[in-house]
Design an enzyme around this catalytic site. Sequence first.
Site, short mmCIF file in Angstrom:
data_model
loop_
_atom_site.label_atom_id
_atom_site.label_comp_id
_atom_site.label_asym_id
_atom_site.label_seq_id
_atom_site.Cartn_x
_atom_site.Cartn_y
_atom_site.Cartn_z
N ASP A 30 71.31 2.48 -19.30
CA ASP A 30 70.13 2.11 -18.90
C ASP A 30 70.47 1.62 -17.15
O ASP A 30 71.13 1.04 -17.26
CB ASP A 30 69.56 1.08 -20.06
CG ASP A 30 68.38 1.31 -19.70
OD1 ASP A 30 67.41 1.29 -20.57
OD2 ASP A 30 67.69 0.41 -18.74
N GLN A 94 57.27 1.06 -26.31
CA GLN A 94 57.68 2.65 -25.52
C GLN A 94 57.28 2.98 -24.08
O GLN A 94 56.20 3.16 -23.95
CB GLN A 94 57.73 3.37 -26.53
CG GLN A 94 58.52 5.36 -25.87
CD GLN A 94 57.93 6.02 -27.06
OE1 GLN A 94 57.47 6.60 -27.40
NE2 GLN A 94 58.54 7.60 -25.63
N HIS A 100 64.17 7.85 -26.08
CA HIS A 100 65.17 7.38 -26.55
C HIS A 100 66.72 6.37 -27.74
O HIS A 100 64.91 5.66 -27.88
CB HIS A 100 65.21 6.74 -25.02
CG HIS A 100 64.15 6.12 -25.22
ND1 HIS A 100 63.18 6.33 -23.88
CD2 HIS A 100 63.87 4.49 -25.06
CE1 HIS A 100 62.23 5.93 -23.97
NE2 HIS A 100 62.98 4.46 -24.16
N HIS A 102 68.13 3.50 -27.64
CA HIS A 102 69.05 2.27 -27.65
C HIS A 102 70.33 1.75 -28.40
O HIS A 102 70.15 1.65 -29.08
CB HIS A 102 68.40 0.90 -26.54
CG HIS A 102 66.60 1.34 -26.07
ND1 HIS A 102 66.71 0.71 -24.39
CD2 HIS A 102 65.83 1.30 -26.21
CE1 HIS A 102 65.31 0.81 -24.36
NE2 HIS A 102 64.80 1.46 -25.08
#
Length: 153
Positions: A30, A94, A100, A102
């Site tokens: 990230d 989001q 995605h 995390h």
Amino acid sequence: MNACVFCRIVAGEAPSTKVYEDDTLCAFLDIRPIATGHTLIIPKTHAAELDDLDADLGAEIFRAGHRLALAMRRGALAADGANLILNDGRAAFQTVPHIHLHVIPRRKGDLFGVTKGFLLRRSHDPAGTAASIRAGLAALDDDNARDIEGTQP
Ligand code: AMP
Ligand code: ZN
């Protein structure tokens, strides 16, 4: 140009620090990690929300998240646990409309709440962090190979 930044990462048109990739998934750090090693796992084909995601692909994403969380315990990150979070839709905060998962490594005593963590991002060393996660994945593969050898007559 594809407007989706995660599709551009898959195509190699936007920068990323990848930690894992196969035919269907890609995992990269990230850009604004809430803890060192914070990784995102995405399907290579665009799906904005869970409603657009093939269920088998969703299961593969979780399987990869499971594996990465274990790798984070093995590598130099020496995580004690992990938060696996998927924000589905704007109502769930989001912000990037390409699904995605995390995977956020946690250490005993780090004490940050995930919500607060999303506000207080930390700086990190992407190359070193990705290398330690890859080392954790390799250690997992070694363990699995030893387990298979151990079960053979
Ligand atoms: P979410 O709120 O669940 O949609 O989270 C989106 C995440 O994507 C955030 O944690 C961002 O920091 C991260 N992000 C956005 N753009 C990029 C990028 N180009 N590379 C890596 N991570 C990104
Ligand atoms: Zn996309």
